[in-house]
Structures are given as C-alpha cells and as structure tokens.
Design a protein around this motif. Structure first.
Motif, PDB file in Angstrom:
ATOM      1  N   GLY A  20       1.018   7.194  12.066  1.00 57.04           N
ATOM      2  CA  GLY A  20       0.879   8.228  13.087  1.00 57.04           C
ATOM      3  C   GLY A  20      -0.176   9.241  12.706  1.00 57.04           C
ATOM      4  N   ILE A  21      -0.017  10.444  13.218  1.00 56.83           N
ATOM      5  CA  ILE A  21      -0.995  11.509  12.997  1.00 56.83           C
ATOM      6  C   ILE A  21      -0.784  12.129  11.621  1.00 56.83           C
ATOM      7  N   ARG A  22      -1.880  12.310  10.919  1.00 58.15           N
ATOM      8  CA  ARG A  22      -1.820  12.936   9.596  1.00 58.15           C
ATOM      9  C   ARG A  22      -1.687  14.450   9.770  1.00 58.15           C
ATOM     10  N   ALA A  23      -0.634  15.014   9.196  1.00 63.83           N
ATOM     11  CA  ALA A  23      -0.395  16.456   9.261  1.00 63.83           C
ATOM     12  C   ALA A  23      -1.233  17.174   8.203  1.00 63.83           C
ATOM     13  N   VAL A  24      -1.293  18.496   8.287  1.00 59.14           N
ATOM     14  CA  VAL A  24      -2.065  19.251   7.287  1.00 59.14           C
ATOM     15  C   VAL A  24      -1.431  19.138   5.909  1.00 59.14           C
ATOM     16  N   ASP A  25      -0.113  19.020   5.859  1.00 59.81           N
ATOM     17  CA  ASP A  25       0.584  18.765   4.599  1.00 59.81           C
ATOM     18  C   ASP A  25       0.917  17.285   4.578  1.00 59.81           C
ATOM     19  N   HIS A  26       0.424  16.602   3.544  1.00 59.91           N
ATOM     20  CA  HIS A  26       0.473  15.143   3.557  1.00 59.91           C
ATOM     21  C   HIS A  26       0.856  14.578   2.199  1.00 59.91           C
ATOM     22  N   LEU A  27       1.651  13.514   2.223  1.00 60.53           N
ATOM     23  CA  LEU A  27       2.021  12.777   1.020  1.00 60.53           C
ATOM     24  C   LEU A  27       1.367  11.408   1.107  1.00 60.53           C
ATOM     25  N   GLU A  28       0.455  11.146   0.178  1.00 61.59           N
ATOM     26  CA  GLU A  28      -0.307   9.897   0.165  1.00 61.59           C
ATOM     27  C   GLU A  28       0.130   9.068  -1.034  1.00 61.59           C
ATOM     28  N   LEU A 166      12.225   9.937  -5.817  1.00 59.71           N
ATOM     29  CA  LEU A 166      11.258  11.033  -5.751  1.00 59.71           C
ATOM     30  C   LEU A 166      10.624  11.097  -4.366  1.00 59.71           C
ATOM     31  N   PHE A 167      10.286   9.959  -3.798  1.00 58.31           N
ATOM     32  CA  PHE A 167       9.710   9.896  -2.456  1.00 58.31           C
ATOM     33  C   PHE A 167      10.657  10.547  -1.442  1.00 58.31           C
ATOM     34  N   ASP A 168      11.927  10.187  -1.499  1.00 63.02           N
ATOM     35  CA  ASP A 168      12.911  10.772  -0.578  1.00 63.02           C
ATOM     36  C   ASP A 168      13.033  12.278  -0.776  1.00 63.02           C
ATOM     37  N   ASP A 169      13.045  12.711  -2.040  1.00 58.82           N
ATOM     38  CA  ASP A 169      13.134  14.150  -2.331  1.00 58.82           C
ATOM     39  C   ASP A 169      11.922  14.910  -1.780  1.00 58.82           C
ATOM     40  N   LEU A 170      10.724  14.369  -1.989  1.00 58.20           N
ATOM     41  CA  LEU A 170       9.513  15.036  -1.508  1.00 58.20           C
ATOM     42  C   LEU A 170       9.484  15.101   0.019  1.00 58.20           C
ATOM     43  N   ARG A 171       9.916  14.049   0.673  1.00 55.14           N
ATOM     44  CA  ARG A 171       9.968  14.066   2.146  1.00 55.14           C
ATOM     45  C   ARG A 171      10.946  15.119   2.630  1.00 55.14           C
ATOM     46  N   LEU A 172      12.082  15.225   1.959  1.00 58.14           N
ATOM     47  CA  LEU A 172      13.074  16.236   2.328  1.00 58.14           C
ATOM     48  C   LEU A 172      12.535  17.648   2.069  1.00 58.14           C
ATOM     49  N   MET A 173      11.868  17.848   0.940  1.00 61.37           N
ATOM     50  CA  MET A 173      11.311  19.161   0.606  1.00 61.37           C
ATOM     51  C   MET A 173      10.193  19.543   1.577  1.00 61.37           C
ATOM     52  N   GLY A 174       9.475  18.564   2.118  1.00 59.53           N
ATOM     53  CA  GLY A 174       8.357  18.832   3.022  1.00 59.53           C
ATOM     54  C   GLY A 174       8.696  18.782   4.495  1.00 59.53           C
ATOM     55  N   ARG A 175       9.942  18.484   4.824  1.00 57.40           N
ATOM     56  CA  ARG A 175      10.324  18.358   6.239  1.00 57.40           C
ATOM     57  C   ARG A 175      10.071  19.640   7.018  1.00 57.40           C
ATOM     58  N   GLU A 176      10.319  20.784   6.410  1.00 50.68           N
ATOM     59  CA  GLU A 176      10.097  22.088   7.052  1.00 50.68           C
ATOM     60  C   GLU A 176       8.634  22.268   7.494  1.00 50.68           C
ATOM     61  N   PHE A 177       7.715  21.612   6.776  1.00 50.01           N
ATOM     62  CA  PHE A 177       6.288  21.774   7.036  1.00 50.01           C
ATOM     63  C   PHE A 177       5.691  20.592   7.798  1.00 50.01           C
ATOM     64  N   GLY A 178       6.521  19.677   8.255  1.00 48.71           N
ATOM     65  CA  GLY A 178       6.035  18.523   9.000  1.00 48.71           C
ATOM     66  C   GLY A 178       5.238  17.563   8.141  1.00 48.71           C
ATOM     67  N   LEU A 179       5.632  17.387   6.889  1.00 50.13           N
ATOM     68  CA  LEU A 179       4.919  16.536   5.937  1.00 50.13           C
ATOM     69  C   LEU A 179       4.774  15.115   6.482  1.00 50.13           C
ATOM     70  N   SER A 180       3.541  14.620   6.524  1.00 51.64           N
ATOM     71  CA  SER A 180       3.287  13.237   6.937  1.00 51.64           C
ATOM     72  C   SER A 180       3.135  12.367   5.698  1.00 51.64           C
ATOM     73  N   VAL A 181       3.298  11.062   5.877  1.00 51.67           N
ATOM     74  CA  VAL A 181       3.296  10.119   4.757  1.00 51.67           C
ATOM     75  C   VAL A 181       2.538   8.859   5.147  1.00 51.67           C
ATOM     76  N   ASP A 182       1.741   8.324   4.212  1.00 51.39           N
ATOM     77  CA  ASP A 182       1.170   6.990   4.393  1.00 51.39           C
ATOM     78  C   ASP A 182       0.613   6.471   3.075  1.00 51.39           C
ATOM     79  N   PHE A 183       0.290   5.168   3.076  1.00 46.08           N
ATOM     80  CA  PHE A 183      -0.378   4.558   1.929  1.00 46.08           C
ATOM     81  C   PHE A 183      -1.859   4.896   2.023  1.00 46.08           C
ATOM     82  N   SER A 184      -2.520   5.044   0.883  1.00 49.14           N
ATOM     83  CA  SER A 184      -3.960   5.266   0.898  1.00 49.14           C
ATOM     84  C   SER A 184      -4.672   3.946   0.711  1.00 49.14           C
ATOM     85  N   GLY A 185      -5.892   3.894   1.202  1.00 49.43           N
ATOM     86  CA  GLY A 185      -6.748   2.732   1.023  1.00 49.43           C
ATOM     87  C   GLY A 185      -6.143   1.478   1.524  1.00 49.43           C
TER      88      GLY A 185
END
Length: 185
Positions: A20-28, A166-185
């Motif tokens: 989907g759309i990459r948010a300003v706060d992103h987990l790659e 750790l992935f689940d924890d980071l997604r939960l910690m970033g939910r307030e900021f609309g953290l987006s996630v995807d694989f790079s490359g």
C-alpha cells in the motif's frame, strides 16, 4: 544423500505482498543483508578498530569491547567475509558470518524516536545518540543491536528466532503514528 533446504525470510508471511501507501513513519525489512561478527584477538583491539574504520562501504556497529557487527547492503556474505574483512584484518581478529542468523529492521520517519521510546530504555536524543552510534539493548524483552543510521533512521538487528516478536512489537509501538511496513528491494 543430499538434502536441499529452501530458506525463506522469517517475516515472509507477516508482511503483505501489496504494502500500500508508504507512510512518513516506515518499517522496512531487507530480504538479504550481509552481517558479520568481528572479535579482536587478545591485545589487538586497537589495531582491529583502526582497520575496520578504513573500510568505506560496510557499516560498523559496536557490540562490546573488541567486538563489532559489520553490515553491508551491497556485498554478499561470502564477499564481505573473504574478500573485504580477511584482507583488512589478517590475523588480528576472528570473523564469523551471521547473515542467516540475524535479521535487520529499518525504522525511519519523523516520529521514530517516539516510537522507539515505547520499547527501549536509552536516550535517543541526537546530541547523545549520534549518527553512527550503536548499542546492544532490550527492545521490550528482546535483545537487539540498535544503530542510528541517519537523521531520523535507525536499524535494529535481531536474531532470526526473535524477528517475528520484534516485528510485532514495533508495529504495535508505531500504530499511533500510522507506521507502514514492507520489504525493501
């Protein structure tokens, strides 16, 4: 009898194929990265540290006295281990490939410090934790190596077996900021 193993990324089923759309706060999550542990031989810590700082591309992460993680985005694990590190370090250090046993998670965005503050007990202010700084610490209950790689960018290196937690924890910690996630490359 030869057995062929098919390796897959531990987060393969957790990250949507269409991010989907990459948010300003992103987990790659990079699919593949070369990660090597370097441990200085007795009395060689200064020489190893000096040799490692001469290398241009790989990123250096402090782990403890006489121990570093060397991370490369462009080198293969074999290339980093044999061509780059063995030439530079010769007999002054022990070098071990960690690429299959560790996972890198890149967190970036304007709220990255606020996201990480929910799980780490370290001061991440730029004047204290400068670009290039790294530290072993707990993120929640998980041991990670945290490195500041840019103005609003951090990398967390975790063992493969704890990557999902750790992935689940980071997604939960970033939910307030609309953290987006995807694989790079």
């Amino acid at each position: 009898m030869t057995k062929t193993y098919i390796s897959h990324h531990p987060l393969e089923g957790r990250i949507p194929l269409d991010p989907g759309i990459r948010a300003v706060d992103h987990l790659e999550v990079p699919r593949r990265q070369a990660i090597v542990t370097v441990m200085a031989a007795d009395g060689e810590e200064t020489a190893v540290a000096a040799a490692l700082t001469t290398m241009s591309e790989p990123s250096l992460r402090f782990v403890g006295p006489g121990e570093w993680l060397v991370v490369s985005q462009s080198e293969t694990p074999d290339g980093l281990l044999r061509r780059s590190l063995s030439l530079v370090l010769a007999d002054t250090a022990y070098v071990l490939d960690q690429s299959d046993g560790r996972i890198v998670l890149r967190l970036s965005g304007p709220n990255v410090r606020r996201i990480l503050a929910k799980g780490v007990a370290i001061d991440l202010h730029p004047s204290v934790f400068a670009i290039g700084a790294a530290s072993n610490l707990l993120c929640g209950h998980i041991s990670v190596n945290l490195a500041r790689t840019g103005e609003n960018e951090f990398e967390l290196i975790v063992t493969r077996s704890l990557a999902e937690s750790l992935f689940d924890d980071l997604r939960l910690m970033g939910r307030e900021f609309g953290l987006s996630v995807d694989f790079s490359g």
